[in-house]
Motif scaffolding. Sequence first.
Motif, mmCIF file in Angstrom:
data_model
loop_
_atom_site.group_PDB
_atom_site.id
_atom_site.type_symbol
_atom_site.label_atom_id
_atom_site.label_comp_id
_atom_site.label_asym_id
_atom_site.label_seq_id
_atom_site.Cartn_x
_atom_site.Cartn_y
_atom_site.Cartn_z
ATOM 1 N N PHE A 107 13.705 -2.646 102.603
ATOM 2 C CA PHE A 107 14.242 -3.979 102.333
ATOM 3 C C PHE A 107 13.306 -4.808 101.467
ATOM 4 O O PHE A 107 12.151 -4.465 101.252
ATOM 5 C CB PHE A 107 14.528 -4.698 103.652
ATOM 6 C CG PHE A 107 15.597 -4.014 104.448
ATOM 7 C CD1 PHE A 107 16.912 -4.399 104.325
ATOM 8 C CD2 PHE A 107 15.289 -2.957 105.294
ATOM 9 C CE1 PHE A 107 17.906 -3.761 105.042
ATOM 10 C CE2 PHE A 107 16.271 -2.322 106.009
ATOM 11 C CZ PHE A 107 17.578 -2.718 105.887
ATOM 12 N N ASN A 111 9.598 -5.398 106.812
ATOM 13 C CA ASN A 111 10.062 -5.765 108.147
ATOM 14 C C ASN A 111 9.626 -4.758 109.194
ATOM 15 O O ASN A 111 10.451 -4.156 109.860
ATOM 16 C CB ASN A 111 11.586 -5.936 108.169
ATOM 17 C CG ASN A 111 12.308 -4.691 107.679
ATOM 18 O OD1 ASN A 111 11.681 -3.772 107.170
ATOM 19 N ND2 ASN A 111 13.606 -4.648 107.855
ATOM 20 N N PRO A 112 8.305 -4.546 109.336
ATOM 21 C CA PRO A 112 7.875 -3.622 110.387
ATOM 22 C C PRO A 112 8.290 -4.158 111.751
ATOM 23 O O PRO A 112 8.359 -5.362 111.948
ATOM 24 C CB PRO A 112 6.347 -3.611 110.250
ATOM 25 C CG PRO A 112 6.011 -4.876 109.573
ATOM 26 C CD PRO A 112 7.166 -5.189 108.676
ATOM 27 N N PHE A 113 8.591 -3.249 112.682
ATOM 28 C CA PHE A 113 8.918 -3.669 114.034
ATOM 29 C C PHE A 113 7.648 -4.149 114.724
ATOM 30 O O PHE A 113 6.555 -3.696 114.385
ATOM 31 C CB PHE A 113 9.507 -2.494 114.826
ATOM 32 C CG PHE A 113 10.751 -1.925 114.216
ATOM 33 C CD1 PHE A 113 11.736 -2.754 113.730
ATOM 34 C CD2 PHE A 113 10.929 -0.557 114.128
ATOM 35 C CE1 PHE A 113 12.896 -2.231 113.167
ATOM 36 C CE2 PHE A 113 12.079 -0.023 113.561
ATOM 37 C CZ PHE A 113 13.053 -0.859 113.076
ATOM 38 N N PRO A 114 7.799 -5.031 115.702
ATOM 39 C CA PRO A 114 6.592 -5.468 116.435
ATOM 40 C C PRO A 114 6.100 -4.377 117.377
ATOM 41 O O PRO A 114 6.050 -4.562 118.584
ATOM 42 C CB PRO A 114 7.077 -6.710 117.203
ATOM 43 C CG PRO A 114 8.553 -6.592 117.270
ATOM 44 C CD PRO A 114 8.991 -5.768 116.115
ATOM 45 N N LYS A 115 5.785 -3.238 116.806
ATOM 46 C CA LYS A 115 5.275 -2.106 117.583
ATOM 47 C C LYS A 115 4.051 -1.572 116.853
ATOM 48 O O LYS A 115 3.704 -2.060 115.785
ATOM 49 C CB LYS A 115 6.320 -0.980 117.624
ATOM 50 C CG LYS A 115 7.654 -1.305 118.243
ATOM 51 C CD LYS A 115 8.599 -0.166 117.918
ATOM 52 C CE LYS A 115 9.956 -0.358 118.576
ATOM 53 N NZ LYS A 115 9.920 -0.217 120.026
ATOM 54 N N TYR A 123 9.959 5.808 115.022
ATOM 55 C CA TYR A 123 11.211 5.195 115.511
ATOM 56 C C TYR A 123 12.438 6.039 115.163
ATOM 57 O O TYR A 123 13.211 6.432 116.043
ATOM 58 C CB TYR A 123 11.336 3.798 114.907
ATOM 59 C CG TYR A 123 12.514 3.006 115.409
ATOM 60 C CD1 TYR A 123 12.445 2.344 116.618
ATOM 61 C CD2 TYR A 123 13.697 2.931 114.670
ATOM 62 C CE1 TYR A 123 13.528 1.612 117.083
ATOM 63 C CE2 TYR A 123 14.780 2.202 115.138
ATOM 64 C CZ TYR A 123 14.681 1.549 116.334
ATOM 65 O OH TYR A 123 15.757 0.831 116.791
ATOM 66 N N PRO A 161 -0.709 -2.870 116.002
ATOM 67 C CA PRO A 161 0.619 -3.313 115.579
ATOM 68 C C PRO A 161 0.803 -3.243 114.071
ATOM 69 O O PRO A 161 -0.097 -3.578 113.295
ATOM 70 C CB PRO A 161 0.697 -4.764 116.066
ATOM 71 C CG PRO A 161 -0.671 -5.145 116.463
ATOM 72 C CD PRO A 161 -1.428 -3.896 116.760
ATOM 73 N N THR A 163 2.575 -5.090 112.376
ATOM 74 C CA THR A 163 2.630 -6.425 111.799
ATOM 75 C C THR A 163 1.251 -6.933 111.405
ATOM 76 O O THR A 163 1.138 -7.954 110.739
ATOM 77 C CB THR A 163 3.256 -7.402 112.808
ATOM 78 O OG1 THR A 163 2.750 -7.094 114.101
ATOM 79 C CG2 THR A 163 4.743 -7.283 112.818
ATOM 80 N N ARG A 177 8.478 4.728 107.286
ATOM 81 C CA ARG A 177 9.444 4.708 108.373
ATOM 82 C C ARG A 177 10.782 5.266 107.898
ATOM 83 O O ARG A 177 11.449 6.019 108.607
ATOM 84 C CB ARG A 177 9.607 3.251 108.820
ATOM 85 C CG ARG A 177 10.323 3.045 110.102
ATOM 86 C CD ARG A 177 10.237 1.592 110.478
ATOM 87 N NE ARG A 177 11.046 0.763 109.576
ATOM 88 C CZ ARG A 177 11.108 -0.565 109.644
ATOM 89 N NH1 ARG A 177 10.401 -1.204 110.548
ATOM 90 N NH2 ARG A 177 11.854 -1.238 108.806
ATOM 91 N N ALA A 178 11.152 4.892 106.662
ATOM 92 C CA ALA A 178 12.411 5.383 106.115
ATOM 93 C C ALA A 178 12.316 6.870 105.790
ATOM 94 O O ALA A 178 13.263 7.626 106.008
ATOM 95 C CB ALA A 178 12.794 4.588 104.878
ATOM 96 N N LEU B 368 14.643 -7.518 111.241
ATOM 97 C CA LEU B 368 14.309 -6.432 112.168
ATOM 98 C C LEU B 368 15.563 -5.638 112.524
ATOM 99 O O LEU B 368 15.528 -4.410 112.631
ATOM 100 C CB LEU B 368 13.679 -6.992 113.445
ATOM 101 C CG LEU B 368 12.266 -7.555 113.308
ATOM 102 C CD1 LEU B 368 11.731 -7.968 114.662
ATOM 103 C CD2 LEU B 368 11.351 -6.535 112.679
ATOM 104 N N LEU B 375 17.821 2.577 109.638
ATOM 105 C CA LEU B 375 17.267 3.879 110.002
ATOM 106 C C LEU B 375 18.276 4.698 110.793
ATOM 107 O O LEU B 375 17.963 5.765 111.282
ATOM 108 C CB LEU B 375 16.010 3.695 110.845
ATOM 109 C CG LEU B 375 14.798 3.183 110.072
ATOM 110 C CD1 LEU B 375 13.722 2.764 111.031
ATOM 111 C CD2 LEU B 375 14.291 4.260 109.142
#
Lengths: 268, 486
Positions: A107, A111-115, A123, A161, A163, A177-178, B368, B375
Amino acid sequence: MDDMNDMRMVERAVDDKDLKITAKGVDVFYGDTHAIKGVDVEILDKTVTAFIGPSGCGKSTFLRCLNRMNDTIDICRVTGQILLDSEDIYHQKVDPVQLRAKVGMVFQKPNPFPKSIYDNVAYGPRIHGLARNKAELDEIVETSLRRAALWEEAKDRLDQPGTGLSGGQQQRLCIARAVATSPEVLLMDEPCSALDPIATAQVEELIDELRARFSVVIVTHSMQQAARVSQKTAFFHLGELVEFGETSQIFTNPKDPRTESYITGRIG
Amino acid sequence: MPLIWIILAVLALGAAGYVLGRKRAVSSAGGDIRILHSLPNYYGMNVFLSAVVPALLVLVVWLLVQPAVIQRQVTQLIPDNEVMNSGELSLIMSDVRRVADGLDSAVEQGALTREEARMIRTEFTNIRDTLASIGVALGDDVNADVLNAAQRYRSLQNTGNTVMAAAVLILAALGLGYAYSRTHKDFRARNTVERAVLAILILASTIAILTTVGIVLSMVLETRDFFHLYPAREFFFGTEWIPSFEGGSHLGLLPLLWGTLYITFIALLVAVPVGLFSAIYLAEYAGRRMRGMAKPMIEVLAGIPTIVYGLFALITVGPMLRDYFAEPLGFGTSSSSVMTAGIVMGIMLIPFVSSLSDDIINAVPQSLRDGSYGLGATQSETVKQVILPAALPGIVGAILLAASRAIGETMIVVMGAGAAATLSLNPFEAMTTVTVKIVGQLTGDTDFSSPEALVAFALGLTLFAITLGLNILALYIVRKYREQYE
């Protein structure tokens, strides 16, 4: 780095690639607004295709049709035909969730997840059951991070994290991630617009490397970027596909006067 | 001069100051407001504020201090032989005030002239009858000492009020004059007014904080008295609650605390899943129209008075649980039970959890969700693995808020769980909570020097400490994880 900054518009061999996505007569409506008007486009495998055009011309909307992300917007309606490997992705039998695993997306804003970094990359593989055990998952994470050119920076802090990374690193994390779900097509919606020039150069270099494995479609505002990274370019204007062809041809010898006006800076 | 007139006079001075200040500022700039440092209104406001604010502050302080000072002066007139203890002194002093006020209103109504009121003597007049004729009832005949004190009280109050009115008005005039003299086109009225606004805001928040401190202090003082009369160890670790006003009470906290926590636990067991799931449905799945209808309907639950929930527990839930669960399963025959109160309280808390969680889930950035859908995650996978973890700190905060609400609830417990303090694991047995016992110990005739009444304050303070702890914990959790998706 040196060759990143000049306008690389050398001829590249793109004739012998397979057809990946074929769009025929695609129309998109947002409520009463006719956002995309009868677009036909053919996207090749192992090629970077750039969508350029002024703001609001519909290039992002069209990109989001390719993995049915527009389904998440209630008022959006898509007609026409989009074939992925000669299969209609808007056919009833196609599960949009499965489709999005095959057509990954990066995107505009990272926008990484808060992980943790690890969990961010793992993921997709976890959701789709791509790894049989922890060792395989570790391998997928490492490969993806290497492909996204983030491994060296992130290998010692996988449990921190995502983020907490810098903007450019976050965007590469999103690319990793993609990539981790082994998609066939990678859609990128202005992936560098929130990044500084150095991070932009890194991501562009990365896109060039990703071309060896995936078909990449990138939406960009910057014509220089389109010229630098893509082999094919599509120019959108007011919801129409004005011109589509070899990047070198579009930038040096546009057929349509509107394309010429845009790349010379008269409209946009 | 009545108080309202003083205030109106100060405000009138301020208003005049506003007009004057504004005019002077404009004329100092030769009528061209562009030369002024600030807009003309700021100059007016500056004069208004410096006339009104110090004067009213002095007025407030004066009103607080004057009664205490007069009280001390007048008390000295009461002979020591009439005063046995502080209770009697306060009775006499209230007589003094009534006589004084009575004489004042007699003058006002024309029953006495100002002179008669001043010269009145117990030897010649029956003051009790005189005052009764104008509607001021006294419990006893007025003796010479009380009358003397009352006259002194009247004269002190009279002078006090006159001096106060003069001081306040002079101060207002001085403030006006000072600010007016400083009004000039280069004067930074805008900045001065800004500082005054800041001061007002600080004052408001200070009042809020000081009130809290005051509440805690009053509880602490009473609790200290309680611990003088009753050992703290037995209060905190006692397992029996048998108050008796004849003495020999057992005032153990544990049965009450256990009842409180047990009922809260069951309430949360009901409220958290239902509230959270409905919040997820509303925030993630429901369409705009569904959401527009369902959300207000859930929030109606929050508007129902707790006494109505209590009735629901008493006449519907309690008997139902007894007839269909407790009796067939052999858990007891009581319709008041922890279960009844817990379930009904849980229903009451649903809107708290759902409404707060809904807001929190909506605050998770759309990017998010897009990332997760992009995905190939389904909606529920996205909710479970991305949205809930991101919203978790806020949701925990919402749950802890609901918990402190449940701990403080009284009505539902009285009507649903009864008032028997028992330590038991059986959820179908009647139990009670700290709040119910606070009410119980303070209603009816109570002697505020007995441990049985004072224990209410110790219970209240304990409850306060628990909910404060929960709130601090909630804040800590929220703060620790908040930065994650920014």
